[in-house]
Design an enzyme around this catalytic site. Structure first.
Site, PDB file in Angstrom:
ATOM      1  N   GLY A  32       9.025 -11.997 -38.843  1.00  0.00           N
ATOM      2  CA  GLY A  32       9.678 -10.721 -38.630  1.00  0.00           C
ATOM      3  C   GLY A  32       9.924 -10.406 -40.236  1.00  0.00           C
ATOM      4  N   PHE A  33      10.084 -11.268 -40.988  1.00  0.00           N
ATOM      5  CA  PHE A  33      10.545 -10.860 -42.434  1.00  0.00           C
ATOM      6  C   PHE A  33       9.697 -11.686 -43.387  1.00  0.00           C
ATOM      7  CE2 PHE A  33      13.807 -10.392 -39.273  1.00  0.00           C
ATOM      8  CZ  PHE A  33      14.252  -8.893 -39.292  1.00  0.00           C
ATOM      9  N   GLY A  34       9.524 -10.959 -44.499  1.00  0.00           N
ATOM     10  CA  GLY A  34       9.024 -11.739 -45.717  1.00  0.00           C
ATOM     11  C   GLY A  34      10.325 -12.275 -46.353  1.00  0.00           C
ATOM     12  N   HIS A  36      -3.955 -10.547 -45.626  1.00  0.00           N
ATOM     13  CA  HIS A  36      -3.251 -10.630 -44.619  1.00  0.00           C
ATOM     14  C   HIS A  36      -2.372  -9.565 -44.210  1.00  0.00           C
ATOM     15  CE1 HIS A  36      -1.140 -13.923 -41.593  1.00  0.00           C
ATOM     16  NE2 HIS A  36       0.075 -13.149 -42.013  1.00  0.00           N
ATOM     17  N   HIS A  57      -2.438 -10.566 -38.490  1.00  0.00           N
ATOM     18  CA  HIS A  57      -1.353 -11.250 -37.746  1.00  0.00           C
ATOM     19  C   HIS A  57      -0.467 -10.284 -36.745  1.00  0.00           C
ATOM     20  CE1 HIS A  57       2.447 -13.907 -38.156  1.00  0.00           C
ATOM     21  NE2 HIS A  57       1.944 -13.992 -36.868  1.00  0.00           N
ATOM     22  N   SER A  66      -0.190 -11.704 -48.301  1.00  0.00           N
ATOM     23  CA  SER A  66       0.319 -10.738 -47.111  1.00  0.00           C
ATOM     24  C   SER A  66       1.002  -9.349 -47.665  1.00  0.00           C
ATOM     25  CB  SER A  66       1.614 -11.599 -46.383  1.00  0.00           C
ATOM     26  OG  SER A  66       2.408 -10.315 -45.660  1.00  0.00           O
ATOM     27  N   MET A 109       2.263  -9.802 -34.497  1.00  0.00           N
ATOM     28  CA  MET A 109       3.566 -10.173 -33.881  1.00  0.00           C
ATOM     29  C   MET A 109       4.004  -9.071 -32.896  1.00  0.00           C
ATOM     30  SD  MET A 109       5.070 -11.463 -37.707  1.00  0.00           S
ATOM     31  CE  MET A 109       3.848 -10.262 -38.474  1.00  0.00           C
ATOM     32  N   MET A 164       3.893  -5.717 -36.788  1.00  0.00           N
ATOM     33  CA  MET A 164       5.256  -5.916 -36.048  1.00  0.00           C
ATOM     34  C   MET A 164       5.670  -4.995 -35.028  1.00  0.00           C
ATOM     35  SD  MET A 164       7.618  -7.397 -38.919  1.00  0.00           S
ATOM     36  CE  MET A 164       6.949  -8.738 -40.053  1.00  0.00           C
ATOM     37  N   ASP A 214       0.317  -7.986 -41.462  1.00  0.00           N
ATOM     38  CA  ASP A 214       1.547  -8.337 -40.440  1.00  0.00           C
ATOM     39  C   ASP A 214       1.768  -7.043 -39.657  1.00  0.00           C
ATOM     40  OD1 ASP A 214       2.061 -11.028 -41.139  1.00  0.00           O
ATOM     41  OD2 ASP A 214       2.569 -10.408 -43.043  1.00  0.00           O
ATOM     42  N   ASP A 230       2.106 -19.730 -42.741  1.00  0.00           N
ATOM     43  CA  ASP A 230       2.530 -18.435 -42.993  1.00  0.00           C
ATOM     44  C   ASP A 230       4.110 -18.517 -43.070  1.00  0.00           C
ATOM     45  OD1 ASP A 230       3.025 -15.965 -43.265  1.00  0.00           O
ATOM     46  OD2 ASP A 230       2.090 -15.203 -41.397  1.00  0.00           O
ATOM     47  N   GLY A 231       4.607 -18.139 -44.391  1.00  0.00           N
ATOM     48  CA  GLY A 231       6.261 -17.960 -44.530  1.00  0.00           C
ATOM     49  C   GLY A 231       6.630 -18.929 -45.534  1.00  0.00           C
ATOM     50  N   GLY A 232       7.311 -18.408 -46.535  1.00  0.00           N
ATOM     51  CA  GLY A 232       7.807 -19.149 -47.567  1.00  0.00           C
ATOM     52  C   GLY A 232       6.809 -20.066 -48.383  1.00  0.00           C
ATOM     53  N   MET A 234       3.572 -20.864 -38.091  1.00  0.00           N
ATOM     54  CA  MET A 234       4.542 -20.028 -38.754  1.00  0.00           C
ATOM     55  C   MET A 234       5.672 -21.160 -39.406  1.00  0.00           C
ATOM     56  SD  MET A 234       3.816 -16.820 -38.597  1.00  0.00           S
ATOM     57  CE  MET A 234       5.532 -16.595 -39.508  1.00  0.00           C
TER      58      MET A 234
HETATM   59  C1  DX5 Z   1       6.401 -13.044 -41.519  1.00  0.00           C
HETATM   60  C2  DX5 Z   1       5.096 -12.575 -41.656  1.00  0.00           C
HETATM   61  C3  DX5 Z   1       4.466 -13.234 -43.057  1.00  0.00           C
HETATM   62  C4  DX5 Z   1       5.239 -12.694 -44.118  1.00  0.00           C
HETATM   63  C5  DX5 Z   1       5.307 -13.871 -45.087  1.00  0.00           C
HETATM   64  O1  DX5 Z   1       6.832 -13.064 -40.201  1.00  0.00           O
HETATM   65  O2  DX5 Z   1       4.254 -13.194 -40.654  1.00  0.00           O
HETATM   66  O3  DX5 Z   1       3.135 -13.122 -43.179  1.00  0.00           O
HETATM   67  O4  DX5 Z   1       4.989 -11.606 -44.859  1.00  0.00           O
HETATM   68  O5  DX5 Z   1       5.954 -13.536 -46.325  1.00  0.00           O
HETATM   69  P1  DX5 Z   1       6.595 -14.675 -47.440  1.00  0.00           P
HETATM   70  O6  DX5 Z   1       5.416 -15.394 -47.669  1.00  0.00           O
HETATM   71  O7  DX5 Z   1       7.270 -13.711 -48.090  1.00  0.00           O
HETATM   72  O8  DX5 Z   1       7.340 -15.733 -46.490  1.00  0.00           O
HETATM   73 ZN    ZN Z   2       1.884 -13.165 -41.126  1.00  0.00          ZN
END
Ligand code: DX5
Ligand code: ZN
Length: 222
Positions: free
Chosen positions: A140-142, A31, A64, A6, A66, A35, A33, A173-175, A135
């Site tokens: 919303g946030f990395g 990927h 993706h 991402s 959002m 938003m 993102d 996706d996420g963490g 998800m």
């Molecule tokens: C979060 C995004 C993700 C994000 C994942 O809302 O959809 O794609 O970039 O980030 P990490 O891998 O840092 O959790």
């Molecule tokens: Zn994403």
């Protein structure tokens, strides 16, 4: 394992360098993102940026969205070079119509579920999907912490896919990091998105390579 790094965690002033790094890496996709500050409490980047990214790489863009009302932007997303269009189930009143429009535009259709949205809501659309994005953080946030209930959802989704004869891939996706990639592969994930784990590393391409190898020793039953 398909890896889709991402760009959300990249340095946006040096986006070209990050795209070049991914391009040379073992990542299969990129990927992106998007938003809107309405569907999620953050704003990232939009179509002109994706257009520029697509000119720099031959890797498929996994977009993706959002955003609210994603159906309004199907042709715009296609025109800026997306190969895969991910829409949130929670943002689509007429999900079947939107999925059909994505496929008619020549893209792969993916539906994304927030952490609290049950996999069972896909029962009557799963056969039409190319991919489901689960998800594993609230979007919303990395850099957020992985939600462990995702493993239960992967298992239920794998069962739903098997029961319906769907060919949908499962994307997480996420963490996601090298610490949980093998467990995710073992649970049944096909695609891993990773932002922070890649871009905070001293060797981003090395992390991508480790994620890409995550399934070789932990085959799951499909
Ligand atoms: C979060 C995004 C993700 C994000 C994942 O809302 O959809 O794609 O970039 O980030 P990490 O891998 O840092 O959790
Ligand atoms: Zn994403």
């Amino acid at each position: 394992m398909i890896v889709s790094p991402s760009l959300l965690s990249a340095d946006f002033a040096r986006l070209g360098e990050s795209v070049a790094m991914i391009d040379r890496s073992e990542a299969a996709w990129i990927h992106c993102d998007v938003m809107d500050g309405v569907f999620v409490p953050n704003i990232s980047f939009g179509f002109p940026v994706i257009e520029s990214i697509s000119r720099l790489t031959a890797k498929p863009l996994d977009v993706h969205l959002m955003i609210v009302e994603p159906q309004k932007y199907v042709s715009r997303v296609r025109d800026c070079g997306a190969a895969i269009m991910n829409v949130h189930l929670e943002a689509c009143t007429h999900l079947h119509r939107t999925v059909e429009a994505i496929k008619a535009a020549g893209m792969k259709a993916a539906v994304t579920l927030n952490p609290a949205t049950p996999v069972a809501l896909l029962q009557d659309i799963i056969a039409d999907l190319d991919m489901v994005l689960l998800m594993s953080v609230n979007p919303g946030f990395g850099g957020q912490k992985f939600i462990d209930n995702t493993y239960n959802k992967i298992k239920r989704l794998r069962e739903l896919i098997a029961a319906t004869g769907s060919h949908a891939l499962i994307e997480i996706d996420g963490g996601v990091s090298t610490a949980n990639a093998a467990a995710l592969a073992s649970a049944g994930a096909d695609v891993l998105v990773a932002g922070n784990a890649v871009f905070s590393a001293d060797d981003p391409a090395g992390v991508i390579s480790q994620l890409a190898g995550a399934d070789s020793h932990f085959p799951h039953s499909k």
